[in-house]
Design a protein around this motif. Structure first.
Motif, PDB file in Angstrom:
ATOM      1  N   GLY A   4       0.926  -1.197  -0.048  1.00  5.28           N
ATOM      2  CA  GLY A   4       0.000   0.093  -0.107  1.00  5.28           C
ATOM      3  C   GLY A   4       0.869   1.175  -0.147  1.00  5.28           C
ATOM      4  N   GLY A   5       0.063   2.440  -0.186  1.00  5.90           N
ATOM      5  CA  GLY A   5       0.928   3.537  -0.238  1.00  5.90           C
ATOM      6  C   GLY A   5       0.180   4.647  -1.010  1.00  5.90           C
ATOM      7  N   GLY A  23      -3.044   5.824 -11.271  1.00  2.00           N
ATOM      8  CA  GLY A  23      -1.792   4.963 -11.147  1.00  2.00           C
ATOM      9  C   GLY A  23      -2.244   3.539 -10.585  1.00  2.00           C
ATOM     10  N   SER A  24      -1.042   2.817 -10.374  1.00  2.00           N
ATOM     11  CA  SER A  24      -1.193   1.578 -10.323  1.00  2.00           C
ATOM     12  C   SER A  24      -0.712   0.852  -8.824  1.00  2.00           C
ATOM     13  CB  SER A  24      -0.543   0.413 -11.350  1.00  2.00           C
ATOM     14  OG  SER A  24      -1.403   0.701 -12.523  1.00  2.00           O
ATOM     15  N   LEU A  25      -0.973  -0.135  -8.314  1.00  2.00           N
ATOM     16  CA  LEU A  25      -0.490  -0.688  -7.180  1.00  2.00           C
ATOM     17  C   LEU A  25      -0.576  -2.253  -7.292  1.00  2.00           C
ATOM     18  CD1 LEU A  25      -0.999   1.481  -3.819  1.00  2.00           C
ATOM     19  CD2 LEU A  25       1.091   1.399  -5.057  1.00  2.00           C
ATOM     20  N   ARG A  26       0.234  -2.801  -6.549  1.00  2.00           N
ATOM     21  CA  ARG A  26       0.208  -4.449  -6.522  1.00  2.00           C
ATOM     22  C   ARG A  26       0.430  -4.582  -4.956  1.00  2.00           C
ATOM     23  NH1 ARG A  26       3.462  -9.645  -8.636  1.00  2.00           N
ATOM     24  NH2 ARG A  26       4.992  -8.766  -6.890  1.00  2.00           N
ATOM     25  N   LEU A  27      -0.792  -4.939  -4.458  1.00  2.00           N
ATOM     26  CA  LEU A  27      -0.798  -5.478  -2.944  1.00  2.00           C
ATOM     27  C   LEU A  27      -0.362  -6.915  -2.868  1.00  2.00           C
ATOM     28  CD1 LEU A  27      -4.125  -3.731  -1.740  1.00  2.00           C
ATOM     29  CD2 LEU A  27      -1.791  -2.644  -2.017  1.00  2.00           C
ATOM     30  N   LYS A  79     -14.325  -4.439 -11.254  1.00  2.00           N
ATOM     31  CA  LYS A  79     -14.162  -5.273 -12.505  1.00  2.00           C
ATOM     32  C   LYS A  79     -13.313  -4.667 -13.606  1.00  2.00           C
ATOM     33  CE  LYS A  79     -17.203  -8.162 -12.569  1.00  2.00           C
ATOM     34  NZ  LYS A  79     -18.735  -8.774 -12.696  1.00  2.00           N
ATOM     35  N   GLY A  80     -12.466  -5.169 -14.148  1.00  2.00           N
ATOM     36  CA  GLY A  80     -11.800  -4.462 -15.264  1.00  2.00           C
ATOM     37  C   GLY A  80     -10.735  -3.714 -14.889  1.00  2.00           C
ATOM     38  N   ARG A  81     -10.396  -3.332 -13.457  1.00  2.00           N
ATOM     39  CA  ARG A  81      -9.374  -2.538 -13.279  1.00  2.00           C
ATOM     40  C   ARG A  81      -8.476  -3.233 -12.393  1.00  2.00           C
ATOM     41  NH1 ARG A  81     -10.297   1.793 -10.097  1.00  2.00           N
ATOM     42  NH2 ARG A  81     -12.154   0.974  -9.094  1.00  2.00           N
ATOM     43  N   PHE A  82      -8.903  -4.400 -11.270  1.00  2.00           N
ATOM     44  CA  PHE A  82      -8.133  -5.048 -10.434  1.00  2.00           C
ATOM     45  C   PHE A  82      -8.203  -6.540 -11.092  1.00  2.00           C
ATOM     46  CE2 PHE A  82      -9.164  -2.322  -6.478  1.00  2.00           C
ATOM     47  CZ  PHE A  82      -8.769  -1.387  -7.082  1.00  2.00           C
ATOM     48  N   THR A  83      -6.970  -7.171 -10.501  1.00  2.00           N
ATOM     49  CA  THR A  83      -6.824  -8.648 -10.860  1.00  2.00           C
ATOM     50  C   THR A  83      -6.113  -9.177  -9.803  1.00  2.00           C
ATOM     51  OG1 THR A  83      -6.303  -7.989 -13.221  1.00  2.00           O
ATOM     52  CG2 THR A  83      -5.715  -9.941 -12.432  1.00  2.00           C
ATOM     53  N   LEU A 141      -3.081  -8.349  -5.379  1.00  2.00           N
ATOM     54  CA  LEU A 141      -4.371  -7.801  -6.108  1.00  2.00           C
ATOM     55  C   LEU A 141      -3.504  -6.729  -6.755  1.00  2.00           C
ATOM     56  CD1 LEU A 141      -7.288  -7.623  -6.148  1.00  2.00           C
ATOM     57  CD2 LEU A 141      -6.780  -5.745  -4.364  1.00  2.00           C
ATOM     58  N   GLN A 142      -3.447  -6.781  -8.023  1.00  2.00           N
ATOM     59  CA  GLN A 142      -3.180  -5.817  -9.051  1.00  2.00           C
ATOM     60  C   GLN A 142      -4.126  -4.676  -9.199  1.00  2.00           C
ATOM     61  OE1 GLN A 142       0.162  -5.263 -10.419  1.00  2.00           O
ATOM     62  NE2 GLN A 142      -0.650  -3.317 -11.231  1.00  2.00           N
ATOM     63  N   MET A 143      -3.843  -3.539  -8.946  1.00  2.00           N
ATOM     64  CA  MET A 143      -4.810  -2.578  -9.068  1.00  2.00           C
ATOM     65  C   MET A 143      -4.351  -1.471 -10.048  1.00  2.00           C
ATOM     66  SD  MET A 143      -6.004  -2.115  -4.892  1.00  2.00           S
ATOM     67  CE  MET A 143      -4.480  -1.296  -4.474  1.00  2.00           C
ATOM     68  N   ASN A 144      -5.343  -1.319 -11.234  1.00  2.00           N
ATOM     69  CA  ASN A 144      -4.824  -0.302 -11.893  1.00  2.00           C
ATOM     70  C   ASN A 144      -5.977   0.761 -12.002  1.00  2.00           C
ATOM     71  OD1 ASN A 144      -2.561  -1.852 -12.767  1.00  2.00           O
ATOM     72  ND2 ASN A 144      -3.718  -3.049 -14.308  1.00  2.00           N
TER      73      ASN A 144
END
Length: 127
Positions: free
Chosen positions: A9-10, A16-20, A65-69, A81-84
């Motif tokens: 997190g941050g 932007g994107s983050l991967r948790l 849906k469509g943004r997170f994987t 959790l990839q968050m775009n």
């Protein structure tokens, strides 16, 4: 003792994107379905995604849906959790939780089904 720990997190800017990451200790994640949840200030905790213990089934809330994987790497005992395309509305504390043990190709989108929880990681989305 079964423990989960979120990281990644941050502060991130809109778009932007983050991967948790959700790492397990004290047990193997192989036989657990994993859910990702979030709780924004003043709001109830909501489930946003899950992945089955087999890894073959995933679900997402409409809001992501469509943004997170969601994905899992059992060799690393970790779920991601990839968050775009992050939006200010995604600002929340993000939690992971485990449901199991069970070997099944479906996962549950219900907060009450999850038995083991991490402490959460903050994700502020702001410019």
């Amino acid at each position: 003792q079964l423990q989960l720990a979120e990281s990644g997190g941050g502060l991130v800017q809109p778009g932007g994107s983050l991967r948790l990451s959700c790492a397990a200790s004290g047990f193997t994640l192989d036989y657990y379905g994993i859910g990702w949840f979030r709780q924004a200030p003043g709001k109830e905790r909501e489930q946003i995604s899950c992945i089955s213990s087999t890894g073959g089934s995933t679900n997402y809330a409409e809001s992501v849906k469509g943004r997170f994987t969601i994905s899992r790497d059992n060799a690393k005992n970790t779920v991601y959790l990839q968050m775009n395309s992050l939006e200010p509305e995604d600002t929340a504390v993000y939690f992971c939780a485990a449901d199991g043990p069970k070997w099944i190709n479906l996962c549950v989108m219900e907060v009450g089904e999850y038995d083991y929880w991490g402490q959460g990681t903050q994700v502020p989305v702001s410019s």
